[in-house]
Design an enzyme around this catalytic site. Structure first.
Site, PDB file in Angstrom:
ATOM      1  N   ASP A 226       7.614   8.112  78.255  1.00  0.00           N
ATOM      2  CA  ASP A 226       8.305   8.879  79.098  1.00  0.00           C
ATOM      3  C   ASP A 226       7.683  10.250  79.435  1.00  0.00           C
ATOM      4  O   ASP A 226       6.697  10.522  79.107  1.00  0.00           O
ATOM      5  CB  ASP A 226       9.622   9.157  78.069  1.00  0.00           C
ATOM      6  CG  ASP A 226      10.799   9.967  78.727  1.00  0.00           C
ATOM      7  OD1 ASP A 226      10.714   9.869  79.951  1.00  0.00           O
ATOM      8  OD2 ASP A 226      11.654  10.416  77.999  1.00  0.00           O
TER       9      ASP A 226
ATOM     10  N   CYS B  91      11.920   4.663  81.280  1.00  0.00           N
ATOM     11  CA  CYS B  91      13.317   4.812  81.328  1.00  0.00           C
ATOM     12  C   CYS B  91      13.418   5.552  83.070  1.00  0.00           C
ATOM     13  O   CYS B  91      14.476   5.509  83.407  1.00  0.00           O
ATOM     14  CB  CYS B  91      14.024   5.844  80.323  1.00  0.00           C
ATOM     15  SG  CYS B  91      13.155   7.568  80.450  1.00  0.00           S
TER      16      CYS B  91
HETATM   17  N1  NVA Z   1      13.294  12.555  78.215  1.00  0.00           N
HETATM   18  C1  NVA Z   1      13.644  12.589  79.646  1.00  0.00           C
HETATM   19  C2  NVA Z   1      14.420  11.532  79.908  1.00  0.00           C
HETATM   20  C3  NVA Z   1      15.171  11.183  81.069  1.00  0.00           C
HETATM   21  C4  NVA Z   1      16.166  10.045  81.457  1.00  0.00           C
HETATM   22  C5  NVA Z   1      14.582  13.935  79.632  1.00  0.00           C
HETATM   23  O1  NVA Z   1      15.329  14.047  78.956  1.00  0.00           O
HETATM   24  O2  NVA Z   1      14.483  14.512  80.820  1.00  0.00           O
HETATM   25  N1   CP Z   2      16.853   7.339  82.839  1.00  0.00           N
HETATM   26  C1   CP Z   2      17.862   7.829  83.258  1.00  0.00           C
HETATM   27  O1   CP Z   2      18.748   8.336  82.311  1.00  0.00           O
HETATM   28  O2   CP Z   2      17.831   8.262  84.527  1.00  0.00           O
HETATM   29  P1   CP Z   2      18.660   9.272  85.327  1.00  0.00           P
HETATM   30  O3   CP Z   2      18.239  10.688  84.696  1.00  0.00           O
HETATM   31  O4   CP Z   2      18.307   9.406  86.718  1.00  0.00           O
HETATM   32  O5   CP Z   2      20.052   9.230  84.934  1.00  0.00           O
END
Ligand code: NVA
Ligand code: CP
Length: 301
Positions: free
Chosen positions: A220, A260
């Site tokens: 991620d 993700c």
């Molecule tokens: N770790 C990331 C996930 C985004 C879907 C965030 O929190 O920005």
């Molecule tokens: N993976 C995810 O939650 O994507 P978004 O931030 O676009 O919703």
């Protein structure tokens, strides 16, 4: 199950039930079989952070279930001007049948559940991202057939994704190896939980060790939403924590890669590895829709 607040609160049986229903709803959608389980129901969707997948998949999912999705930007809600979450919860409970919320503090989501009287769904907090992990588990089962005997590894920041993946993957019976640099470990609550799984769980600072012989590789972003100011510092801290050819070389030859999204190419993952595994990464994104529909039917149906 009354809410979806964090993976720690779900039992293995509840997780498997959601995944089974998600598979069924995916099948029905692909075969044009209507499934209006939430006809006449309304879902409020509160967003205090940006989103592409979560917003669109919840909104479309609710529509496909015959219900009414309502996008509620925190800029427009009184919550954005300081109205307490306790009051917001009690008011919205009188209009809606469920609330999905994406915010910073986990406590805000827990408080909505505590003070409101309708199901609350966590659409991501700084602590966790349960909707994403349900879609990830659905995708792993789709590609690998089952969970038992699989090893998953997570390389990068011990963030919301890492926290939820550790719990979700251990609960369904997978081995979990996590590689994070010192100072960026997963949450203590999660590590305490994982400690109960003995040698099914490993935390290391070596990405190669974590990836060794694994079936599923996760990564991620290095700087999550809200951490933009630390991006440069984090680029230095996470140097070496990239999913690249070297990592893939020590994983099983048929290892799948999950992200993700959004992804930062050439930071946490190389363009080459990302594109070589685009098939399973975008299936993972699609499965957000099916997994969340299953969650909504379980909670609001
Ligand atoms: N770790 C990331 C996930 C985004 C879907 C965030 O929190 O920005
Ligand atoms: N993976 C995810 O939650 O994507 P978004 O931030 O676009 O919703």
């Amino acid at each position: 199950m009354k809410h979806l607040l964090k993976m720690l609160y779900l039992s293995r049986e509840e997780i498997i039930d959601i995944l089974n229903l998600a598979d069924q709803l995916k099948y029905e959608l692909k075969h044009n079989i209507p499934h209006p389980h939430l006809k006449g129901k309304s879902l409020g969707m509160i967003f205090q952070k940006a989103s592409t997948r979560t917003r669109v998949s919840f909104e479309t999912g609710m529509y496909q279930l015959g219900g009414n999705p309502m996008f509620l930007s925190s800029n427009d809600l009184q919550i954005g001007r300081g109205e307490p979450v306790q009051d917001t919860a009690r008011v919205l409970s009188r209009y809606l049948d469920g609330i999905m919320i994406r915010t910073f503090e986990q406590k805000e989501v827990e408080d909505l559940a505590k003070y409101g009287s309708i199901p609350i769904i966590n659409g991501l907090t700084d602590f966790c991202h349960p909707c994403q992990i349900l879609a990830d588990l659905m995708t792993i089962r789709e590609f690998k057939g089952q969970f038992n005997g699989l090893k998953m590894c997570f390389i990068g920041d011990g963030n919301n994704m890492a926290n939820s993946l550790i719990v979700g993957c251990l609960k369904v019976g997978m081995k979990v190896a996590v590689a994070c640099p010192e100072g960026y470990h997963p949450d203590k609550q999660v590590l305490d939980f994982a400690a109960g799984y003995g040698d099914m769980f490993e935390l290391t600072d070596s990405p190669l060790k974590a990836a060794e012989n694994c079936d599923v590789i996760f990564t991620d972003v290095w700087a999550s939403m809200g951490q933009e100011g630390e991006a440069e510092k984090r680029k230095i801290a996470f140097k070496g924590y990239q999913v690249n050819d070297e990592i893939m070389a020590v994983a099983k030859p048929d290892a799948m890669v999950q992200h993700c999204l959004p992804a930062h190419r050439e930071e946490e993952i190389t363009e080459k590895v990302f594109e070589a595994h685009a098939k399973e990464i975008f299936e993972e994104a699609e499965n957000r829709l099916h997994a969340q529909k299953a969650v909504m039917v379980k909670l609001m149906g």
